[in-house]
Design a protein around this motif. Structure first.
Motif, PDB file in Angstrom:
ATOM      1  N   GLN A  39       0.840  -1.203   0.000  1.00 32.57           N
ATOM      2  CA  GLN A  39       0.000   0.000   0.000  1.00 32.57           C
ATOM      3  C   GLN A  39       0.881   1.261   0.000  1.00 32.57           C
ATOM      4  N   LEU A  41       0.229   4.269   0.638  1.00 28.02           N
ATOM      5  CA  LEU A  41      -0.002   5.171   1.771  1.00 28.02           C
ATOM      6  C   LEU A  41       0.929   4.886   2.944  1.00 28.02           C
ATOM      7  N   ALA A  47       3.024   9.705  -2.652  1.00 27.36           N
ATOM      8  CA  ALA A  47       1.635   9.241  -2.781  1.00 27.36           C
ATOM      9  C   ALA A  47       0.842   9.612  -1.528  1.00 27.36           C
ATOM     10  N   ALA A  48       1.446   9.459  -0.366  1.00 23.98           N
ATOM     11  CA  ALA A  48       0.770   9.792   0.889  1.00 23.98           C
ATOM     12  C   ALA A  48       0.506  11.293   0.980  1.00 23.98           C
ATOM     13  N   SER A  51      -2.550  12.267  -0.778  1.00 26.21           N
ATOM     14  CA  SER A  51      -3.795  11.712  -0.235  1.00 26.21           C
ATOM     15  C   SER A  51      -4.487  12.728   0.654  1.00 26.21           C
ATOM     16  N   GLU A  52      -5.683  12.388   1.100  1.00 28.24           N
ATOM     17  CA  GLU A  52      -6.417  13.271   2.008  1.00 28.24           C
ATOM     18  C   GLU A  52      -5.706  13.460   3.344  1.00 28.24           C
TER      19      GLU A  52
END
Length: 150
Positions: A39, A41, A47-48, A51-52
């Motif tokens: 993953q 995240l 990528a993290a 993210s939200e």
């Protein structure tokens, strides 16, 4: 031995475990790679960041395992026969690198073992909170615990 025997538990017993743990980047990286969890995240800062959450999330299975681990010294260390199951595992809030986590346990059920007269079944409600008191993980852990020697 720090754990208690079956006869030493009562429904409603509560333990605020003194042992706390600050989660490190190494904890998250090693656990995530050891378990082949790809993953992004958990592993990819870019990528993290997109993210939200805006940053790396700590692997939830690490969070769960840490919660149980923080509880063992005060609950079942030296008295455990087996963990029989984990129920109602929830993660209502994320964990981030640098969070300091603490665990609280409450006995929610007790019963004699029908198949093992030398042991009894203790169910614990574990709750893990971060440094702000926010619950980040909880579960019910059902254990088979030795009775005190005669």
């Amino acid at each position: 031995m720090a754990g208690r025997y079956y006869e030493q538990w009562w429904v409603g017993d509560v333990i605020e475990h003194a042992l706390r743990r600050t989660v490190t980047e190494t904890d998250n990286l090693l656990f995530t790679t050891m378990t082949h969890n790809s993953q992004p995240l958990h592993l990819d800062a870019e990528a993290a960041r997109a993210s939200e959450f805006g940053r790396i999330l700590v692997n939830g299975t690490f969070t769960f395992a840490l919660m149980v681990g923080l509880s063992v010294g005060d609950t079942t260390l030296g008295t455990l026969v087996a963990n029989l199951g984990y129920d109602k595992v929830v993660m209502p809030a994320p964990v981030f690198i640098g969070d300091t986590l603490a665990c609280r346990s409450e006995v929610t059920a007790l019963r004699e073992s029908r198949s093992r007269p030398e042991a009894g079944i203790v169910t614990f409600a574990h709750r893990l909170t971060n440094q702000s008191g926010v619950v980040v993980c909880s579960c019910l852990r059902t254990t088979l615990v030795r009775k005190a020697p005669a």
